[in-house]
Design a protein around this motif. Structure first.
Motif, PDB file in Angstrom:
ATOM      1  N   LEU A 280       0.623  -1.199   0.217  1.00  0.00           N
ATOM      2  CA  LEU A 280       0.159  -0.136   0.139  1.00  0.00           C
ATOM      3  C   LEU A 280       0.868   1.268   0.020  1.00  0.00           C
ATOM      4  CD1 LEU A 280      -2.766  -0.947   2.461  1.00  0.00           C
ATOM      5  CD2 LEU A 280      -2.962  -0.839   0.087  1.00  0.00           C
ATOM      6  N   ALA A 281       2.024   1.134   0.749  1.00  0.00           N
ATOM      7  CA  ALA A 281       2.949   2.382   0.615  1.00  0.00           C
ATOM      8  C   ALA A 281       3.459   2.595  -0.779  1.00  0.00           C
ATOM      9  CB  ALA A 281       4.158   2.189   1.638  1.00  0.00           C
ATOM     10  N   LEU A 282       3.623   1.718  -1.617  1.00  0.00           N
ATOM     11  CA  LEU A 282       4.304   1.650  -3.143  1.00  0.00           C
ATOM     12  C   LEU A 282       2.839   2.210  -3.868  1.00  0.00           C
ATOM     13  CD1 LEU A 282       5.802   1.555  -5.392  1.00  0.00           C
ATOM     14  CD2 LEU A 282       5.141  -1.332  -5.532  1.00  0.00           C
ATOM     15  N   LEU A 283       1.447   2.119  -3.557  1.00  0.00           N
ATOM     16  CA  LEU A 283       0.550   2.339  -4.061  1.00  0.00           C
ATOM     17  C   LEU A 283       0.280   3.904  -3.939  1.00  0.00           C
ATOM     18  CD1 LEU A 283      -2.814   0.706  -4.573  1.00  0.00           C
ATOM     19  CD2 LEU A 283      -2.810   3.189  -4.220  1.00  0.00           C
ATOM     20  N   GLN A 284       0.887   4.203  -2.886  1.00  0.00           N
ATOM     21  CA  GLN A 284       0.763   5.790  -2.472  1.00  0.00           C
ATOM     22  C   GLN A 284       1.904   6.662  -3.414  1.00  0.00           C
ATOM     23  OE1 GLN A 284      -0.127   7.502   1.307  1.00  0.00           O
ATOM     24  NE2 GLN A 284      -0.578   5.442   2.174  1.00  0.00           N
TER      25      GLN A 284
ATOM     26  N   GLN B 189      -6.089   5.164   7.221  1.00  0.00           N
ATOM     27  CA  GLN B 189      -4.755   5.085   7.373  1.00  0.00           C
ATOM     28  C   GLN B 189      -3.997   6.473   7.024  1.00  0.00           C
ATOM     29  OE1 GLN B 189      -2.732   2.329   4.871  1.00  0.00           O
ATOM     30  NE2 GLN B 189      -2.240   3.942   3.493  1.00  0.00           N
ATOM     31  N   GLU B 190      -2.928   7.044   7.711  1.00  0.00           N
ATOM     32  CA  GLU B 190      -2.349   8.533   7.065  1.00  0.00           C
ATOM     33  C   GLU B 190      -1.821   7.962   5.834  1.00  0.00           C
ATOM     34  OE1 GLU B 190       0.342   9.844   9.953  1.00  0.00           O
ATOM     35  OE2 GLU B 190      -0.900   9.662  11.410  1.00  0.00           O
TER      36      GLU B 190
ATOM     37  N   GLN C  46      -4.707  12.183  -1.060  1.00  0.00           N
ATOM     38  CA  GLN C  46      -5.841  12.231  -0.204  1.00  0.00           C
ATOM     39  C   GLN C  46      -6.801  11.244  -0.605  1.00  0.00           C
ATOM     40  OE1 GLN C  46      -8.897  15.157  -1.450  1.00  0.00           O
ATOM     41  NE2 GLN C  46      -8.397  15.441  -3.549  1.00  0.00           N
ATOM     42  N   LEU C  47      -7.652  10.923   0.192  1.00  0.00           N
ATOM     43  CA  LEU C  47      -8.554   9.979   0.273  1.00  0.00           C
ATOM     44  C   LEU C  47     -10.127  10.476   0.118  1.00  0.00           C
ATOM     45  CD1 LEU C  47      -7.230   7.798   3.503  1.00  0.00           C
ATOM     46  CD2 LEU C  47      -6.893   7.521   0.944  1.00  0.00           C
ATOM     47  N   LEU C  48     -10.781   9.807  -1.019  1.00  0.00           N
ATOM     48  CA  LEU C  48     -11.872  10.370  -1.085  1.00  0.00           C
ATOM     49  C   LEU C  48     -13.069   9.392  -0.649  1.00  0.00           C
ATOM     50  CD1 LEU C  48     -11.735  11.537  -4.948  1.00  0.00           C
ATOM     51  CD2 LEU C  48     -11.536  12.779  -2.699  1.00  0.00           C
ATOM     52  N   PRO C  49     -13.774   9.697   0.377  1.00  0.00           N
ATOM     53  CA  PRO C  49     -14.765   8.884   0.794  1.00  0.00           C
ATOM     54  C   PRO C  49     -15.949   8.253   0.038  1.00  0.00           C
ATOM     55  CG  PRO C  49     -14.497  10.774   2.222  1.00  0.00           C
ATOM     56  CD  PRO C  49     -14.065  11.111   1.011  1.00  0.00           C
TER      57      PRO C  49
END
Length: 295
Positions: free
Chosen positions: A229-233, A249-250, A256-259
């Motif tokens: 998931l870190a690589l995905l970011q 998660q931070e 940014q995270l879209l709900p």
């Protein structure tokens, strides 16, 4: 049949070599070989066969090892029933994905180390399909798996499943993009022309992505696959696409995270054991700790 010989056979089925069993039991390979040979005479059938320089269990040996699990668990349960003060002991083999190991298993292991030092845990990191395959082969005692509410795992009557916890997931996009509340299909529709990223070792999140995208009327272009998931970011920051991420998660600067709602994807985490195995005291103890920590 002698209980100690059954324990030796079960250990051989799990460790894969007489040398490993000898090291685990602080004996010699000759002693292990003699125990297996005597057990074979008692059973009236060969239990092992050569495989190169090593040995492997015959079909009869594998079946007897299966029975040994139930027999030894019943004996341990009887021992504890007759002597409630008896301390559970044994080695548990657990396979699971990284988040569940960190969030659920490691706190339980810390508690075991203090309260039940005779119970040891061996950890293997695997995605759900890999962990369940190893559980079916009796290579492990417990699998920590997950699915999504929009991509539920099929039911399997050969296992017992215990829900641990669940978490909402969101769409990870570049931080500069507008953040407007909207139903999930509308959010996805904004990114119909973007590249999409999914897990490289499992198909669950890809199924979620395709399900919501289909509700928005498009087929997402899956360009990148990453287990981390870190690589995905990192890929999102580099402008290489968008993908699902845990909503709690931070995120890195630049992400940014879209709900997402209507539908809202949720990851569900499970402890999975083979049917009939929950009575083994060390395993029952760990399952209880996992359940308590997840409450």
């Amino acid at each position: 049949m002698d209980v100690r010989r059954l324990e030796t056979l079960l250990m051989l089925s799990r460790l894969g070599s007489m040398r490993a069993v000898a090291e685990e039991t602080h004996t010699t390979t000759s002693t292990v070989s003699q125990q297996i040979a005597t057990l074979a005479r008692e059973a009236g059938t060969p239990l092992i066969e050569p495989e190169g320089r090593r040995v492997r269990l015959t079909p009869a040996g594998r079946r007897l090892a299966e029975h040994a699990v139930t027999i030894l668990a019943a004996l341990e349960a009887a021992r504890l029933d007759l002597d409630p003060s008896a301390e559970p002991a044994g080695t548990l083999r657990v396979a699971g994905f990284g988040t569940a190991i960190r969030r659920s298993l490691m706190p339980a292991m810390a508690r075991l180390a203090v309260d039940h030092p005779g119970v040891r845990v061996r950890i293997l990191e695997h995605e759900p399909a890999e962990a369940l395959s190893r559980l079916a082969a009796d290579d492990i005692d417990l699998a920590l798996t997950y699915d999504f509410n929009l991509a539920p795992a099929p039911l399997d009557r050969t296992v017992v499943t215990q829900l641990l916890w669940s978490a909402e997931w969101a769409l990870g996009v570049p931080a500069a993009d507008p953040r407007e509340a909207a139903p999930a299909p509308e959010v996805f529709a904004r990114y119909r022309d973007h590249d999409w990223m999914v897990n490289s070792r499992g198909a669950d999140d890809e199924q979620v992505v395709r399900t919501i995208a289909s509700m928005a009327g498009f087929d997402p272009l899956i360009t990148h696959r990453a287990d981390s998931l870190a690589l995905l970011q990192d890929l999102i920051v580099a402008g290489l696409g968008v993908g699902l991420l845990p909503a709690d998660q931070e995120t890195l600067p630049g992400v940014q995270l879209l709900p997402l709602k209507d539908p809202s994807p949720r990851l569900r985490t499970y402890a999975v054991v083979r049917a009939g195995r929950t009575g083994w005291p060390p395993l029952a103890l760990l399952l209880n700790l996992l359940r308590t920590n997840s409450a």
